[in-house]
Structures are given as C-alpha cells and as structure tokens.
Write a protein that holds these residues in place. Structure first.
Motif, PDB file in Angstrom:
ATOM      1  N   THR A   1       0.832  -1.209   0.000  1.00 42.43           N
ATOM      2  CA  THR A   1       0.000   0.000   0.000  1.00 42.43           C
ATOM      3  C   THR A   1       0.862   1.252   0.000  1.00 42.43           C
ATOM      4  O   THR A   1       0.623   2.196  -0.759  1.00 42.43           O
ATOM      5  N   LEU A   2       1.866   1.250   0.858  1.00 44.72           N
ATOM      6  CA  LEU A   2       2.723   2.419   0.998  1.00 44.72           C
ATOM      7  C   LEU A   2       3.470   2.720  -0.301  1.00 44.72           C
ATOM      8  O   LEU A   2       3.488   3.872  -0.774  1.00 44.72           O
ATOM      9  N   GLN A   3       4.060   1.710  -0.896  1.00 45.38           N
ATOM     10  CA  GLN A   3       4.935   1.930  -2.042  1.00 45.38           C
ATOM     11  C   GLN A   3       4.180   2.029  -3.365  1.00 45.38           C
ATOM     12  O   GLN A   3       4.502   2.880  -4.191  1.00 45.38           O
ATOM     13  N   HIS A   4       3.168   1.187  -3.566  1.00 43.74           N
ATOM     14  CA  HIS A   4       2.492   1.149  -4.863  1.00 43.74           C
ATOM     15  C   HIS A   4       1.350   2.160  -4.979  1.00 43.74           C
ATOM     16  O   HIS A   4       1.161   2.755  -6.037  1.00 43.74           O
ATOM     17  N   GLU A   5       0.625   2.354  -3.890  1.00 39.22           N
ATOM     18  CA  GLU A   5      -0.508   3.275  -3.945  1.00 39.22           C
ATOM     19  C   GLU A   5      -0.127   4.693  -3.559  1.00 39.22           C
ATOM     20  O   GLU A   5      -0.548   5.651  -4.218  1.00 39.22           O
ATOM     21  N   LEU A   6       0.666   4.834  -2.496  1.00 38.14           N
ATOM     22  CA  LEU A   6       1.026   6.168  -2.017  1.00 38.14           C
ATOM     23  C   LEU A   6       2.361   6.654  -2.577  1.00 38.14           C
ATOM     24  O   LEU A   6       2.744   7.804  -2.345  1.00 38.14           O
ATOM     25  N   GLN A   7       3.055   5.760  -3.279  1.00 43.43           N
ATOM     26  CA  GLN A   7       4.325   6.114  -3.913  1.00 43.43           C
ATOM     27  C   GLN A   7       5.377   6.593  -2.910  1.00 43.43           C
ATOM     28  O   GLN A   7       6.180   7.480  -3.191  1.00 43.43           O
ATOM     29  N   VAL A   8       5.334   6.006  -1.720  1.00 43.58           N
ATOM     30  CA  VAL A   8       6.364   6.263  -0.710  1.00 43.58           C
ATOM     31  C   VAL A   8       7.417   5.177  -0.873  1.00 43.58           C
ATOM     32  O   VAL A   8       7.182   4.018  -0.539  1.00 43.58           O
TER      33      VAL A   8
END
Length: 234
Positions: free
Chosen positions: A126-133
C-alpha cells in the motif's frame, strides 16, 4: 494508570458504550474515543467518560492546514482529554501548530500530543504502490516519528513492530502508542501489522490500543483480563 491499555470504544452511539462498560464492569478503565463515536455524540460523551473516571485518548487524527488544526486543538484542550493525535504526514508546521493550540488553551492540563506515523491497516505494498512512498514501512514510521519529535509531539502512534527502533531514534521518553493489538489466536480483521500484548511490551510499547479482541468477544471482561495476563507474563 495501572495498566497501559486503551480500550477502543468503537461503538456507534453513547447508549451502546454505556451498556458495554456497565455490563462488563469496566468502569474507570482507560478508553479510546474515535471518529465514529465522537462525530455522533460530540463533547457530551467525553464529559460522561470523565465523570466515570476514565482516562481518555481522543483519536481524531487531525490533518489540515496549520491554522485550522491549531484552532481545533485549542477547543479540544478544553475537553480535558489525556491524549490527542494528528497525522504526522501533515508536516512540521502543522504539528507545531497543534502543540501551540493545546498549550495556549485555558486549561490546567495540556493533553499529550501524538502523531500517527503509518496506519496499522497499511502494509508495504500500500505504501509503495498506492502512495508512492519509496521506503519500507519501518523506515517511513521512523522518519515520521523523528519529524514529530523535532516539532513538539510527545510521541507517536505506530505498530508495535516499529516501537523499539523509534525509541532508539527518538529517546526513551518519546511515547509509542500501538494499535493493532490482538490476543493470541485472535482474528486480525482489517489490520495488517498486528501484535500481541506480549510482543508489544517486549518491543517497548508504552500504551496499547485494544478494540475488537475485547469488544467483539463472547466474554469481553474475560478478554480484557487476558490482555493484562499476556502483558504481565511477557
């Protein structure tokens, strides 16, 4: 506070809260009041809980422009709660404004200000793919904890999995409040980064937030005492 557990009162109205507390003889235990309950009942539910001697964590996760947050916190401070939170992602200026709003209120006790790092319902995907963090959950939580400390917060909301490393970066006095707590063999529900009371204690959590493992149990009072038992036996 005898035991550092906030019971999450995730009920839709005050009548259900009062019935639950009274029927399970949980008067005076520390409680968390979230958006669902507070948006329905407002300050009167806080006043009733204070009359019943419950320490209160008001979990509203403010995240807005600094001026709005400062004014909101000034009002919230008058409720006399013990802990209130914001989203650390609101940034340094917003966190400072939140603290200023609490400290300038006409109130004898300033609530502890804590900042949400990464929600325990989120995982790395969620953090990396959706929020681009583009960092790990733990690295993001530590970065946001450091930002929060540098701008006046008293602690953070984090997973128990990150609590120990946050303490190592921000100091032993920096509070770690850990939701996503499940008893051994309990359902995770919609939480992803869950932990048992024993795991949280071993990883230097200061406060636990326990909800559905107690409120949705067949015997809530027994499960509340199981939390105590698991904590004490860690």
């Amino acid at each position: 506070m005898k035991y550092p557990f906030f019971l999450a009162l995730d009920f839709e109205d005050a009548e259900r809260v009062k019935q639950f507390i009274e029927s399970n003889q949980l008067q005076g235990v520390p409680v968390k009041v979230g958006m669902e309950l507070f948006y329905r009942e407002g300050p009167p539910i806080i006043e009733w809980l204070k009359e019943q001697k419950h320490p209160i964590f008001l979990d509203l996760k403010l995240h807005d422009i600094p001026t709005t947050v400062e004014k909101a916190m000034n009002n919230i401070a008058s409720l006399g709660v013990d802990i209130i939170n914001v989203h650390a992602a609101g940034g340094s200026e917003m966190i400072r404004a939140a603290k200023r709003g609490l400290e300038t209120a006409v109130n004898q006790n300033v609530p502890k200000l804590i900042a949400v790092t990464v929600l325990t319902s989120m995982d790395e995907a969620t953090l990396q793919h959706e929020l681009q963090v583009k960092e790990s959950v733990e690295d993001a939580a530590i970065r946001l904890a450091r930002l929060s400390k540098e701008n006046g917060a008293d602690g953070v909301v984090c997973s128990a999995h990150e609590a120990r490393n946050i303490k190592s970066v921000c100091g032993e006095d920096f509070l770690t409040v850990t939701p996503g707590i499940r008893l051994q063999r309990s359902d995770q529900h919609d939480q992803k980064r869950v932990a048992t009371p024993a795991f949280a204690k071993a990883n230097q959590a200061d406060f636990l937030v326990v909800g559905r493992s107690i409120t949705q149990a067949e015997n809530p009072k027994a499960n509340y005492h199981r939390v105590i038992e698991e904590w004490n036996n860690a």
